[in-house]
Design an enzyme around this catalytic site. Structure first.
Site, mmCIF file in Angstrom:
data_model
loop_
_atom_site.group_PDB
_atom_site.id
_atom_site.type_symbol
_atom_site.label_atom_id
_atom_site.label_comp_id
_atom_site.label_asym_id
_atom_site.label_seq_id
_atom_site.Cartn_x
_atom_site.Cartn_y
_atom_site.Cartn_z
ATOM 1 N N HIS A 50 -29.836 -77.561 7.471
ATOM 2 C CA HIS A 50 -29.256 -76.326 7.884
ATOM 3 C C HIS A 50 -27.613 -76.558 7.931
ATOM 4 C CE1 HIS A 50 -28.740 -72.091 9.527
ATOM 5 N NE2 HIS A 50 -27.936 -72.759 10.403
ATOM 6 N N ILE A 55 -28.370 -72.928 18.175
ATOM 7 C CA ILE A 55 -28.885 -73.506 16.717
ATOM 8 C C ILE A 55 -29.440 -74.805 16.922
ATOM 9 C CG2 ILE A 55 -26.590 -74.517 15.927
ATOM 10 C CD1 ILE A 55 -29.101 -72.567 13.708
ATOM 11 N N GLY A 88 -25.877 -65.250 15.518
ATOM 12 C CA GLY A 88 -25.425 -65.779 14.163
ATOM 13 C C GLY A 88 -25.985 -67.388 14.174
ATOM 14 N N GLU A 89 -25.125 -68.174 13.779
ATOM 15 C CA GLU A 89 -25.229 -69.832 13.693
ATOM 16 C C GLU A 89 -26.471 -70.131 12.892
ATOM 17 O OE1 GLU A 89 -26.045 -71.161 17.666
ATOM 18 O OE2 GLU A 89 -24.107 -70.083 18.527
ATOM 19 N N GLY A 90 -27.190 -69.194 12.341
ATOM 20 C CA GLY A 90 -28.363 -69.317 11.539
ATOM 21 C C GLY A 90 -29.482 -69.234 12.722
#
Length: 345
Positions: free
Chosen positions: A57, A93, A311-313
């Site tokens: 990631h 994350i 966000g951030e994944g």
């Protein structure tokens, strides 16, 4: 513009995959999303026994000139402060990457800060923040091309480490603004349907944010091509993600798509090469106003809906174990032919 050789996977394998999935010891279609994901993974990998290998990631980070207009209640220094939090292992994350044993990489795409040379960050800084697109293009054409190249290089490194499934995230104050402008320009959906509160949970800045973005759009005098829209309104972290996604598809990797910003990066990538969409797995539908609409535009089928807007994944990594379950299903369940169970529907 860098050309990516992205092939649509051969459809011949789909009937064999469907036959295998339908003959697992369960009623046909009863594992729904897992069956859908197993089909997609097998189709992309051209295999009846798809596998997930060494997941990675990447979080791309960058600052935006439009922040000077106050469209976010968060000050710009939050971008670099959060990067330090990522590197210290204390962000959202981080715990998800640890939980699911996913390799995490942080990339400085254009943060308005000088980082110590000894910290474990991938330095792809193009410039300290984009320009303010209320008045001028966010980046030059040369900068856009370099961002695409850098993003592709980051994906290639992960692939070379044995990765075949990759997720992307972002950090950049005001990047929901840039995403909203990409969305309206690339889909035709009215701007007011694309603009959301971003990190402002109260929504107090929403009306002002819309006015600034509407004026930015009115001031735009470009040619409306996807390349020009990406260049004029994008962030360095967003354009790097576009390059990273296109390279991942070229390498036939499964791509985990996160929330509003990452979905709009995929949208932008698809305007450069539509075949990238075949490799996308949509982790979730987030709580940002326009996310549902851009997912619908892409005919996407998100796995989760947890009301996320971080966000951030984070949404993509939350969905990863469900993808893993789909792979385990197609590889580990018995078929009716293997055991003495009467086939039932």
């Amino acid at each position: 513009m860098i050309q990516f050789n992205i092939e649509k996977p051969n459809d011949d394998v789909r009937s064999y995959l469907q036959e295998k999935i339908d003959n697992l010891t369960k009623p046909k279609g009863s594992l729904s999303m897992l069956e859908y994901l197993a089909m997609q993974a097998g189709w992309v990998q051209q295999s009846l026994s798809p596998k997930l290998k060494n997941p990675h990631h990447i979080v791309f980070a960058g600052d935006h000139g439009i922040a000077a207009e106050g469209v976010s209640p968060s000050p710009q220094e939050v971008t670099y402060q959060m990067i330090m939090n990522f590197l210290d292992g204390g962000a959202g994350i981080n715990f998800l990457a640890r939980q699911h044993n996913i390799n995490l990489h942080i990339v400085d795409a254009g943060v308005n800060h000088d980082f110590d040379a000894n910290i474990p960050i991938i330095n792809k800084k193009i410039r300290k923040s984009t320009r303010n697109y209320l008045h001028e293009a966010a980046m030059t054409n040369e900068e856009m091309l370099l961002a695409i190249q850098y993003g592709a290089e980051c994906t290639q490194t992960c692939f070379d480490n044995g990765c075949n499934v990759i997720g992307f995230g972002e950090m950049g104050i005001t990047n929901t603004s840039s995403s909203a402008l990409w969305m309206t320009c690339l889909t035709g959906i009215p701007l007011d349907k694309c603009v959301g509160a971003g990190c402002d949970h109260t929504g107090k800045t929403l009306e002002y944010k819309y006015k600034v973005l509407k004026q930015s759009l009115d001031n735009y005098k470009g040619d409306n091509s996807p390349e020009d829209i990406i260049r004029y309104f994008g962030g360095y972290e967003m354009v790097m993600t576009v390059g990273a996604m296109l390279k991942a598809a070229e390498l036939k990797m499964l791509i985990l798509i996160d929330g509003f910003i990452m979905t709009n990066c995929l949208l932008a990538a698809s305007k450069l090469n539509p075949n990238v969409l075949h490799y996308a797995i949509y982790g979730h539908q987030g709580d940002e106003a326009g996310h549902k609409l851009v997912l619908q535009y892409l005919n996407a089928k998100p796995i989760l809906n947890l009301g996320f807007r971080l966000g951030e994944g984070t949404g993509a990594l939350c969905a990863y174990p469900i993808l893993d379950s789909a792979i385990r299903m197609i590889n580990e369940m018995h078929s009716f032919k293997e055991i003495e169970v009467t086939k039932y529907f």
